[in-house]
Motif scaffolding. Structure first.
Motif, PDB file in Angstrom:
ATOM      1  N   GLN A  49      45.942  31.681  52.847  1.00 29.02           N
ATOM      2  CA  GLN A  49      44.655  32.187  52.408  1.00 29.02           C
ATOM      3  C   GLN A  49      43.630  31.069  52.478  1.00 29.02           C
ATOM      4  O   GLN A  49      43.973  29.899  52.645  1.00 29.02           O
ATOM      5  N   TYR A  60      42.224  30.729  47.323  1.00 26.91           N
ATOM      6  CA  TYR A  60      43.237  30.008  46.544  1.00 26.91           C
ATOM      7  C   TYR A  60      42.670  29.577  45.191  1.00 26.91           C
ATOM      8  O   TYR A  60      43.330  29.727  44.151  1.00 26.91           O
ATOM      9  N   GLU A  69      42.364  32.653  42.957  1.00 32.85           N
ATOM     10  CA  GLU A  69      43.667  33.110  42.477  1.00 32.85           C
ATOM     11  C   GLU A  69      44.223  32.190  41.397  1.00 32.85           C
ATOM     12  O   GLU A  69      44.743  32.657  40.378  1.00 32.85           O
ATOM     13  N   MET A  88      45.143  33.242  37.645  1.00 31.86           N
ATOM     14  CA  MET A  88      46.520  33.097  37.163  1.00 31.86           C
ATOM     15  C   MET A  88      46.583  32.213  35.926  1.00 31.86           C
ATOM     16  O   MET A  88      47.406  32.444  35.030  1.00 31.86           O
ATOM     17  N   LYS A 126      47.072  39.229  40.706  1.00 32.42           N
ATOM     18  CA  LYS A 126      46.825  39.447  42.138  1.00 32.42           C
ATOM     19  C   LYS A 126      45.924  40.657  42.362  1.00 32.42           C
ATOM     20  O   LYS A 126      45.069  40.666  43.262  1.00 32.42           O
ATOM     21  N   SER A 127      46.093  41.694  41.537  1.00 26.51           N
ATOM     22  CA  SER A 127      45.232  42.873  41.655  1.00 26.51           C
ATOM     23  C   SER A 127      43.781  42.526  41.305  1.00 26.51           C
ATOM     24  O   SER A 127      42.841  42.963  41.987  1.00 26.51           O
ATOM     25  N   LYS A 161      42.448  39.599  41.595  1.00 29.27           N
ATOM     26  CA  LYS A 161      41.939  38.749  42.675  1.00 29.27           C
ATOM     27  C   LYS A 161      41.465  39.590  43.862  1.00 29.27           C
ATOM     28  O   LYS A 161      40.393  39.348  44.426  1.00 29.27           O
ATOM     29  N   GLN A 162      42.267  40.595  44.241  1.00 36.25           N
ATOM     30  CA  GLN A 162      41.890  41.446  45.371  1.00 36.25           C
ATOM     31  C   GLN A 162      40.585  42.180  45.095  1.00 36.25           C
ATOM     32  O   GLN A 162      39.759  42.358  45.992  1.00 36.25           O
ATOM     33  N   LYS A 189      50.349  29.261  50.945  1.00 34.61           N
ATOM     34  CA  LYS A 189      50.568  29.846  49.615  1.00 34.61           C
ATOM     35  C   LYS A 189      51.658  29.068  48.874  1.00 34.61           C
ATOM     36  O   LYS A 189      52.562  28.534  49.470  1.00 34.61           O
TER      37      LYS A 189
END
Length: 498
Positions: A356, A361, A364, A368, A392-393, A395-396, A498
């Motif tokens: 990514q 990054y 994310e 996190m 992650k959801s 972040k998207q 990643k």
């Protein structure tokens, strides 16, 4: 695995990939040799598969004109079938798709009857559904065989079935034996709860959800009411639990009616559906999630406060956008209810990225870090087992809004065109409009560290073959491929592992 890899056996998958390749080529006529080289097939294998595709196109379209030509050529112009139509045709030959439609539509489905109907052995069925079986196991869903079907949480089963059927048909067809008049009544009654009903494809998705409801409930497969819905639905007049019984032609107990009604409303919240700010269901959702004390709204508000300070310090108003708030609430609510992985259609469409951008990054990692610290708050213990998936959801959802440029290196681009303002004016204007490009005239004295050199002549490539060169004419037709080239180089320059 992507959808087609789950559903199609190797021979069907190969033909599907060849067909996609044929549709993507910009040539009206393609040589089989070129196809073989690009698809890494031997020539004879390509001929065999193309002949199979030819026969399948005849099955789909009665007036199909042949694509196979003499001298090892393929006439692309004679392909009138879309990739969705071809995929659906192949799926109807694929055991996983056949098995699902079989147990959804047959009155008393068993594995023995299925094998007899489709002339396959039980071992063949087991082998060909293995990939799909492993996929469903992530959601604690399993196939059953004595009575053909699925076992697990009925809500998760329906979400998984929706993904499988929607990605197989893309709105072309609803391959379920249901009463369309009852389906129409259901959709008309419940559509205002769903943001889907306001968009072209959303209305088709909603019909498939409704058709699955009818197919499953008519066979006594019921969703149960979940007490985790209480803060949103209990004693809330917006959610009507009484009218479903008048919309269907089969009997349900009060408990079954409550479970099925609640699942309809849950489906209206299970994904980041909101795309229209003026949507009445969005306003209602934001109101209902904040009307009573609950962990979902508290968590989203906590995250928004964090995001304003850490993720969007220069534009905190992003986190007050109703679209962002509504979609964060929906995402969080689904994880609050399930607390485990659940079927997600995007995972079957987009391959996991191997890397990514630096900006992605950074986004994310910050999210996190928030998620990890939130697990220490007893009020948010519902995220303990799924905080990584939830992060992650988030972040998207937020990546398109996040300013990645401070964390990225711009491209160094040189322009080597004729020394004439009329020639260079348009290309410089184009490059200036791209935030990720720093452009200058090509410096012949020292600069070999350009990410790309744009030129109108091949002479520079001959003199310095190691340089990255993009050759253009003097028309705007080159601007689209130039942008794609620049974007690819920019992403590669800023990718992190990643």
């Amino acid at each position: 695995m992507l959808y087609e890899e789950l559903m199609l056996d190797p021979s069907l998958l190969l033909r599907f990939n060849i067909f996609k390749y044929l549709l993507k080529t910009e040539k009206p006529v393609l040589s089989i040799s070129q196809l073989s080289e690009d698809m890494e097939l031997n020539y004879q294998q390509s001929v065999i598969e193309l002949n199979e595709i030819e026969e399948e196109l005849k099955e789909i379209e009665s007036d199909h004109k042949e694509i196979m030509m003499r001298a090892g050529k393929v006439n692309i112009q004679n392909i009138k079938i879309s990739v969705d139509e071809y995929r659906y045709h192949l799926l109807k030959k694929a055991v996983p798709f056949q098995y699902i439609l079989y147990f959804l539509n047959e009155e008393e489905p068993t594995i023995e009857k299925f094998c007899e109907k489709y002339f396959v052995s039980r071992s063949t069925v087991s082998r060909k559904i293995d990939n799909l079986k492993k996929h469903l196991k992530h959601f604690n869903i399993r196939f059953t065989y004595t009575e053909a079907g699925m076992s697990g949480d009925e809500r998760l089963i329906r979400m998984a079935l929706f993904d499988i059927l929607w990605l197989g048909t893309r709105g072309i067809d609803i391959p379920l034996n249901i009463d369309t008049e009852i389906l129409d009544s259901l959709i008309n009654h419940y559509s205002h709860y769903f943001p889907l009903s306001r968009t072209y494809f959303g209305t088709r998705e909603l019909r498939l959800f409704g058709a699955l409801f009818l197919a499953r409930v008519s066979k006594q497969n019921f969703a149960k009411y979940d007490p985790r819905y209480n803060f949103l639905m209990k004693d809330n007049p917006y959610y009507d639990f009484s009218s479903l019984k008048d919309l269907v032609n089969f009997e349900m107990t009060p408990r079954q009616l409550k479970g099925e009604s609640s699942f309809i409303y849950f489906i209206a919240h299970y994904a980041p559906f909101y795309t229209i700010r003026e949507d009445s269901s969005l306003k209602q959702a934001i109101h209902d999630f904040s009307a009573r004390p609950n962990a979902v709204n508290d968590f989203v508000n906590e995250f928004r406060s964090f995001a304003k300070k850490v993720l969007f310090p220069d534009k905190p108003g992003v986190m007050d956008d109703p679209l962002i708030i509504g979609n964060l609430l929906n995402i969080t609510f689904t994880f609050f209810v399930y607390r485990q992985p659940f079927p997600n259609i995007t995972s079957l469409v987009f391959a996991p990225a191997k890397n990514q951008t630096q900006g992605g990054y950074v986004l994310e990692q910050n999210i996190m870090n928030f998620m990890q610290s939130a697990t220490e708050n007893p009020s948010f213990n519902f995220i303990n087992s799924i905080h990584g998936l939830l992060g992650k959801s988030f972040k998207q959802l937020l990546l398109p809004y996040f300013n990645q440029f401070p964390y990225s290196d711009n491209l160094k681009v040189a322009v080597a065109l004729e020394h004439n303002a009329i020639f260079v004016r348009d290309i410089y204007q184009f490059l200036e409009d791209l935030r990720f490009v720093d452009a200058e005239a090509y410096d012949t004295s020292a600069r070999d560290d350009y990410d790309l050199i744009i030129t109108s002549s091949s002479i520079l490539q001959k003199e310095k073959p190691n340089l990255k060169i993009f050759q253009i004419d003097y028309t705007n037709e080159d601007l689209v491929p130039l942008y794609m080239n620049l974007r690819k180089i920019y992403d590669e320059k800023n990718f992190v592992n990643k």
